[in-house]
Write an enzyme that holds these catalytic residues in place. Structure first.
Site: not given
Length: 288
Positions: A42-43
């Protein structure tokens, strides 16, 4: 080429100033991804978008003590700096800013951000002081990094609304870029806290997303009564043993206030406890 890992505020400011002077593409500017580390896919989605849009990309890795409402949560929050720097290196990040708590807060802050009604509900109701800590550290990080764009995930919908309000109210010249939630194949939203789940807990953790999808289906089918939609979604969670519902709300995406009738796009957001792990998620719903 590995990123520069910088731990002090003056050194970061000097590095950014030098980069702006030397930048061959001044129109692309500085992109900033604030994180607390324990980086995951996600990052990486945030970082990849920043890399595609900006000439200089900064990722901060700082476990901010001001935003933790439980000391045990702060103590056990995963810290994986070496692995985080590796992910940043593979993603083409230019600078990793990894300050200590003493660097960010050499003394107990006397001036903090009053976040107002955007934090009244959802996580703000159950985590007193959390969003005050988030807003305070983000405002500090914006002042330190001086970015043109900052990237935030839609998984933390209330945080995103808060940051948008922050830059508007304080005239911070930063464009806030929202990035869609990244999920596992079974729908579980990626989170650094997922690492805490035991195998059996991981199997049932998807029930929150199941409930949110049930709410979204009802809204898209024409249901306009928020209470009825919420109750149907809550039943999905209540049927699952080993899960405790903290909240499930239907709110306006701008001010995070609950709505009684669903006439415009809304955010359906929830939080559950699976064992000792707290998970949050949300979906954006557009009535037809």
């Amino acid at each position: 080429m590995p990123p520069d890992v910088i731990t002090t505020i003056p050194a970061l400011r000097d590095r950014v100033a030098d980069a702006r002077l030397a930048c061959p593409e001044p129109g692309r500017g500085v992109g900033f991804v604030p994180t607390m580390g324990a980086l995951h896919a996600g990052h990486k989605r945030l970082i990849d978008l920043a890399r595609s849009e900006c000439g200089l990309v900064i990722v901060s890795i700082f476990v901010n003590p001001l935003q933790f409402d439980r000391p045990d949560d702060l103590k056990t929050y995963p810290r994986t700096l070496d692995a985080d720097v590796e992910l940043c290196s593979a993603s083409g990040v230019d600078i990793v800013f990894a300050p200590s708590a003493a660097e960010m807060y050499p003394a107990t802050p006397q001036c903090v951000v009053d976040v107002g009604r955007v934090a009244d509900h959802l996580c703000g109701r159950f985590r007193p002081g959390h969003f005050r800590g988030v807003a305070t550290v983000v405002l500090k990080l914006f002042g330190i990094t001086q970015p043109d764009r900052a990237y935030f995930g839609e998984k933390d919908a209330q945080q995103l609304a808060l940051i948008r309000r922050l830059v508007a109210d304080f005239n911070v010249p930063v464009e806030i870029v929202a990035v869609p939630t990244v999920r596992e194949p079974d729908g579980l939203a990626l989170s650094s806290r997922n690492k805490r789940l035991k195998p059996a807990e991981r199997q049932i953790a998807t029930v929150l997303y199941d409930a949110l999808r049930a709410a979204k289906s009802q809204i898209e089918a024409g249901m306009r009564d928020s209470a009825a939609v919420r109750e149907a979604a809550e039943r999905v969670i209540q049927k699952q043993e080993g899960v405790r519902l903290e909240y499930l709300e239907i709110v306006d995406p701008g001010d995070m206030q609950p709505v009684a009738r669903i006439e415009r796009p809304v955010v359906v957001a929830g939080a559950i406890w699976v064992g000792a792990t707290r998970l949050i998620d949300n979906v954006i719903c557009v009535p037809r």
